[in-house]
Design a protein around this motif. Structure first.
Motif, PDB file in Angstrom:
ATOM      1  N   ASN A  67       0.825  -1.213   0.000  1.00 14.05           N
ATOM      2  CA  ASN A  67       0.000   0.000   0.000  1.00 14.05           C
ATOM      3  C   ASN A  67       0.863   1.269   0.000  1.00 14.05           C
ATOM      4  O   ASN A  67       2.081   1.228   0.144  1.00 14.05           O
ATOM      5  N   SER A  69       1.356   3.721   2.103  1.00 10.68           N
ATOM      6  CA  SER A  69       2.213   4.005   3.267  1.00 10.68           C
ATOM      7  C   SER A  69       3.490   3.184   3.204  1.00 10.68           C
ATOM      8  O   SER A  69       4.583   3.694   3.483  1.00 10.68           O
ATOM      9  N   THR A  70       3.353   1.934   2.844  1.00  6.67           N
ATOM     10  CA  THR A  70       4.526   1.056   2.762  1.00  6.67           C
ATOM     11  C   THR A  70       5.430   1.483   1.611  1.00  6.67           C
ATOM     12  O   THR A  70       6.660   1.441   1.722  1.00  6.67           O
ATOM     13  N   GLU A 116      -4.341   9.236   4.053  1.00  2.00           N
ATOM     14  CA  GLU A 116      -3.207   8.319   4.277  1.00  2.00           C
ATOM     15  C   GLU A 116      -1.884   9.020   3.949  1.00  2.00           C
ATOM     16  O   GLU A 116      -0.909   8.925   4.695  1.00  2.00           O
TER      17      GLU A 116
HETATM   18  C1  LIG Z   1      -0.384  -0.728   4.805  1.00  3.16           C
HETATM   19  O1  LIG Z   1       0.139  -2.019   4.884  1.00  3.16           O
HETATM   20  C2  LIG Z   1       0.755  -2.296   6.131  1.00  3.16           C
HETATM   21  C3  LIG Z   1       1.463  -3.642   6.016  1.00  3.16           C
HETATM   22  O2  LIG Z   1       0.765  -4.539   5.256  1.00  3.16           O
HETATM   23  C4  LIG Z   1      -0.310  -2.269   7.205  1.00  3.16           C
HETATM   24  O3  LIG Z   1       0.282  -2.562   8.453  1.00  3.16           O
HETATM   25  C5  LIG Z   1      -0.909  -0.878   7.234  1.00  3.16           C
HETATM   26  O4  LIG Z   1      -1.955  -0.830   8.174  1.00  3.16           O
HETATM   27  C6  LIG Z   1      -1.440  -0.482   5.873  1.00  3.16           C
HETATM   28  N1  LIG Z   1      -1.791   0.926   5.922  1.00  3.16           N
HETATM   29  C7  LIG Z   1      -2.918   1.397   5.426  1.00  3.16           C
HETATM   30  C8  LIG Z   1      -3.165   2.836   5.607  1.00  3.16           C
HETATM   31  O5  LIG Z   1      -3.734   0.675   4.873  1.00  3.16           O
END
Ligand SMILES: *[C@@H]1O[C@H](CO)[C@@H](O)[C@H](O)[C@H]1NC(C)=O
Ligand SMILES: *[C@@H]1O[C@H](CO)[C@@H](O)[C@H](O)[C@H]1NC(C)=O
Ligand SMILES: *[C@@H]1O[C@H](CO)[C@@H](O)[C@H](O)[C@H]1NC(C)=O
Length: 363
Positions: A67, A69-70, A116
């Protein structure tokens, strides 16, 4: 051969640097703080919110395994997404992020995604991020502004002091600020929209009409020999690199392949991504970066890829930026995730999927 050329670029990039700020780390490196915004190459996640993971049933429409953020945590600093109009069951109009068609792949509201990005910017106060919104249903500035407001992200948005970049002066001085200045002013988000009418946009001047500022190579390439370095958009450049350069426009290199399906539907070509994002070989990221930088006599500002984690995409960009020891990244696997789950069986027809709800197709 390739390593020699890379070394030359590396030295050139380092030689142009004014100096190194003592403590501050900008976009994962102290070396980038004093560089102007336009002179850095940013790794871009094509279709950033369209993720191929468990949350989407490894949908074939997903362009990324991780995603937004990652992606940002791993060093991506440029994000693209497609904005579409959706009419809810109650008859309200909402602006959603969808891949091609909202009944095929709809990941929700634009404002939620912007939130996000905003929370990531909050957590990372010395990073500069660029987004490009593909305006698929011709949203007006007045439509998009409330989305930015709902995400409380507009205050981060940079507004350049020009409506189009000025021609590059003879001394090569940049019209863009250094990352340091953007960080000091808290203007760490550059938001392009393709396209938005700048003349009618007095309320949200931070929504920049992409093709006044950026030129792109072709985006609809479906084989490794199809990558070209010449401008594809805006068409007004008439495919001329000289015209792009004279206009002072930022260079965006699209570097991803589509896999053509029945009925004109295209999905990211996961079959070839190891080669597409590789250093070397026909149609590889490394080779195309070298070819295009050589032809344009300047490194691209944006390099847009699918499945950013696969291959040495981030390493390639580091080399072009003269960044040796990147700081503060959370790296993810460089592999194709899920064993390539989501690869369609060629024979399965798109018509069967149209009746299914988004995200769960082809599992
Ligand atoms: C993005 O992915 C990470 C790891 O898979 C997860 O921990 C996180 O909650 C996700 N963030 C969003 C905003 O979906
Ligand atoms: C960075 O640039 C600013 C202004 O352009 C200058 O004042 C400063 O000394 C530079 N920093 C370093 C470490 O070179
Ligand atoms: C590869 O793509 C280019 C341009 O997209 C096209 O002209 C060419 O025919 C394609 N070649 C093959 C073998 O499909």
């Amino acid at each position: 051969m390739i390593s020699q050329v890379v070394l030359c670029l590396f030295v050139a990039a380092t030689a142009g640097q004014v100096g190194v700020t003592a403590q501050r780390i900008c976009n994962n490196s102290p070396n980038l703080c004093n560089r102007t915004y336009d002179s850095i190459t940013y790794l871009g996640a094509h279709d950033s919110p369209f993720v191929r993971d468990v949350s989407t049933g490894y949908s074939s429409f997903g362009d990324q395994f991780f995603n937004t953020s990652t992606q940002l945590d791993a060093g991506v600093r440029m994000l693209t997404a497609q904005v579409h109009a959706v009419t809810t069951a109650q008859g309200a109009q909402e602006w959603h992020l969808c891949h091609t068609l909202c009944n095929l792949f709809d990941v929700g509201k634009l404002s939620d995604w912007l939130w996000e990005v905003r929370t990531w910017l909050d957590r990372n106060p010395t990073d500069v991020v660029t987004i490009i919104l593909v305006n698929s249903d011709n949203a007006k500035a007045a439509d998009l502004m409330p989305e930015f407001s709902a995400a409380d992200i507009a205050h981060y948005a940079y507004v350049p002091p020009f409506q189009k970049p000025p021609p590059v002066p003879a001394d090569g001085a940049s019209a863009w600020p250094a990352l340091n200045e953007m960080i000091d002013q808290g203007k760490r988000l550059v938001s392009f929209v393709a396209s938005i009418d700048p003349a009618s946009n007095t309320a949200a001047p931070y929504l920049l009409n992409e093709f006044d500022f950026v030129w792109e190579t072709a985006y609809d390439v479906s084989n490794a020999s199809g990558f070209k370095c010449t401008p594809d958009r805006p068409p007004s450049l008439d495919a001329s690199m000289a015209a792009a350069k004279a206009a002072g426009m930022l260079f965006m290199m699209n570097h991803f392949l589509y896999w053509d399906q029945a009925f004109g539907i295209q999905v990211p070509d996961i079959r070839n991504v190891q080669n597409t994002n590789a250093w070397d070989g026909e149609g590889s990221l490394g080779q195309t970066l070298l070819d295009c930088s050589g032809q344009y006599q300047r490194q691209p500002t944006f390099v847009l890829v699918d499945f950013f984690n696969v291959g040495p995409a981030i390493d390639s960009v580091d080399i072009f930026n003269g960044v040796k020891d990147a700081v503060g990244r959370t790296l993810v696997t460089a592999e194709v995730v899920g064993g390539g789950a989501g690869i369609m069986e060629e024979e399965r027809s798109i018509t069967t999927t149209k009746t299914l709800k988004p995200c769960k197709v082809w599992l």
